[in-house]
Scaffold this motif. Structure first.
Motif, mmCIF file in Angstrom:
data_model
loop_
_atom_site.group_PDB
_atom_site.id
_atom_site.type_symbol
_atom_site.label_atom_id
_atom_site.label_comp_id
_atom_site.label_asym_id
_atom_site.label_seq_id
_atom_site.Cartn_x
_atom_site.Cartn_y
_atom_site.Cartn_z
ATOM 1 N N ALA A 1 132.060 96.672 77.786
ATOM 2 C CA ALA A 1 130.800 96.760 77.058
ATOM 3 C C ALA A 1 131.079 96.693 75.556
ATOM 4 N N PRO A 2 130.072 96.290 74.752
ATOM 5 C CA PRO A 2 130.267 96.269 73.289
ATOM 6 C C PRO A 2 130.749 97.615 72.778
ATOM 7 N N TYR A 3 131.287 97.603 71.578
ATOM 8 C CA TYR A 3 132.072 98.684 70.980
ATOM 9 C C TYR A 3 132.109 99.974 71.796
ATOM 10 N N GLY A 4 133.248 100.262 72.315
ATOM 11 C CA GLY A 4 133.443 101.479 73.087
ATOM 12 C C GLY A 4 133.789 101.244 74.537
ATOM 13 N N GLY A 5 133.640 100.003 75.032
ATOM 14 C CA GLY A 5 134.032 99.718 76.405
ATOM 15 C C GLY A 5 135.530 99.967 76.579
ATOM 16 N N LEU A 6 135.873 100.790 77.545
ATOM 17 C CA LEU A 6 137.261 101.255 77.677
ATOM 18 C C LEU A 6 137.776 101.082 79.097
ATOM 19 N N ASN A 7 138.948 100.487 79.220
ATOM 20 C CA ASN A 7 139.722 100.578 80.452
ATOM 21 C C ASN A 7 140.688 101.729 80.204
ATOM 22 N N PRO A 8 140.362 102.928 80.718
ATOM 23 C CA PRO A 8 141.050 104.147 80.295
ATOM 24 C C PRO A 8 142.528 104.177 80.648
ATOM 25 N N PRO A 9 143.279 105.055 79.984
ATOM 26 C CA PRO A 9 144.718 105.153 80.245
ATOM 27 C C PRO A 9 145.034 105.237 81.739
ATOM 28 N N GLN B 1 142.975 99.557 77.324
ATOM 29 C CA GLN B 1 142.325 98.539 76.506
ATOM 30 C C GLN B 1 140.980 99.099 76.050
ATOM 31 N N PHE B 2 140.635 98.851 74.772
ATOM 32 C CA PHE B 2 139.415 99.407 74.168
ATOM 33 C C PHE B 2 138.713 98.310 73.370
ATOM 34 N N ASN B 3 137.436 98.091 73.666
ATOM 35 C CA ASN B 3 136.678 97.054 72.971
ATOM 36 C C ASN B 3 136.241 97.570 71.604
ATOM 37 N N ASN C 1 128.571 102.105 83.080
ATOM 38 C CA ASN C 1 129.172 103.301 83.654
ATOM 39 C C ASN C 1 129.727 104.168 82.526
ATOM 40 N N GLN C 2 130.358 105.258 82.873
ATOM 41 C CA GLN C 2 130.806 106.234 81.863
ATOM 42 C C GLN C 2 131.818 105.672 80.882
ATOM 43 N N VAL C 3 132.654 104.762 81.337
ATOM 44 C CA VAL C 3 133.702 104.240 80.449
ATOM 45 C C VAL C 3 133.358 102.877 79.863
ATOM 46 N N GLY C 4 132.288 102.248 80.368
ATOM 47 C CA GLY C 4 131.859 100.974 79.798
ATOM 48 C C GLY C 4 132.768 99.809 80.117
ATOM 49 N N SER C 5 133.350 99.805 81.301
ATOM 50 C CA SER C 5 134.197 98.679 81.700
ATOM 51 C C SER C 5 134.099 98.477 83.202
ATOM 52 N N ASN C 6 134.543 97.304 83.645
ATOM 53 C CA ASN C 6 134.533 97.003 85.068
ATOM 54 C C ASN C 6 135.719 96.108 85.390
#
Length: 224
Positions: A104-112, A163-165, A74-79
């Motif tokens: 997801a690998p580098y860049g997976g983000l659970n946004p603010p 959180q940011f991978n 998805n757009q933010v690379g997290s679930n």
């Protein structure tokens, strides 16, 4: 052995979150209060109707599936896989819930985002995460940390956090929350994706942005 260790850590987090629960969700006055949607045969307690305790079964306190990775395409690379009172009705009035977060690998983000009704305690079981939270006005102080497997971090109730991978592989974390339904407000979604939209003039002034930038952001799809 590694899997058993991860499970023990997760349950330790839940125990800690449970110790915080009495400060937020009301304490129950009975052993349990299994949530049901049947208004005819229930009693309304803490946002849910309660099943007759004599009719409760083991499945009211059970959930299966947290071993399954979430889809991070998805757009933010997290679930985020949530296990709260909606998934386990027996959690009603117990003041505790759990989530699994896949990145997801580098860049997976659970946004603010914030949890208006619960403190979060998170443990990393796979990968490397850069995490942090911001304190309230007027300090707006940023606390950050790089977490590796086995590391734990706490996000106080109501504060914006993320959180940011930063690793090259998938990352997985589990978190306990001190509420049966802590709620979540994703900042970008709430500000630029509200329904109906916030007047662009308000956001233009609040964020000191060009109005075209605000309308562009409002046109974007913001993922939960």
């Amino acid at each position: 052995m590694k899997g058993i260790h991860s499970i023990l850590v997760v349950f330790s987090l839940l125990a800690f979150a449970c110790s915080l629960a009495s400060a937020f969700d009301p304490s129950p006055l009975q052993d349990f209060c299994v949530a049901i949607n049947d208004t005819k045969n229930g009693v309304f307690v803490n946002g849910k109707f309660c099943k007759d305790p004599k009719l409760a079964v083991a499945d009211d306190f059970f959930y299966s599936g947290l071993n399954m990775p979430g889809n991070t395409s998805n757009q933010v690379g997290s679930n985020v896989t949530t296990v709260n009172v909606d998934q386990i009705p027996g959690l009603n009035t117990l003041g505790i819930s759990l989530v699994r977060i896949d990145y997801a690998p580098y860049g997976g983000l659970n946004p603010p985002h914030t949890h208006p009704r619960g403190t979060e305690i998170l443990v990393v079981v796979e990968g490397t995460l850069y995490v942090g939270f911001v304190t309230s006005n007027t300090d707006n102080r940023l606390f950050t940390k790089v977490l590796n497997p086995g590391d734990v971090f706490v996000f106080p109730i109501g504060l914006i956090h993320f959180q940011f991978n930063i690793g090259k592989t998938n990352a997985v974390a589990f978190a306990g929350l001190s509420s049966q339904n802590a709620g979540v407000i994703t900042i970008a979604n709430a500000v630029f994706g509200s329904d109906p939209p916030i007047n662009p003039d308000i956001l233009t002034k609040a964020f000191q942005l060009d109005k075209k930038v605000v309308t562009y952001l409002q046109s974007r799809f913001w993922s939960d």
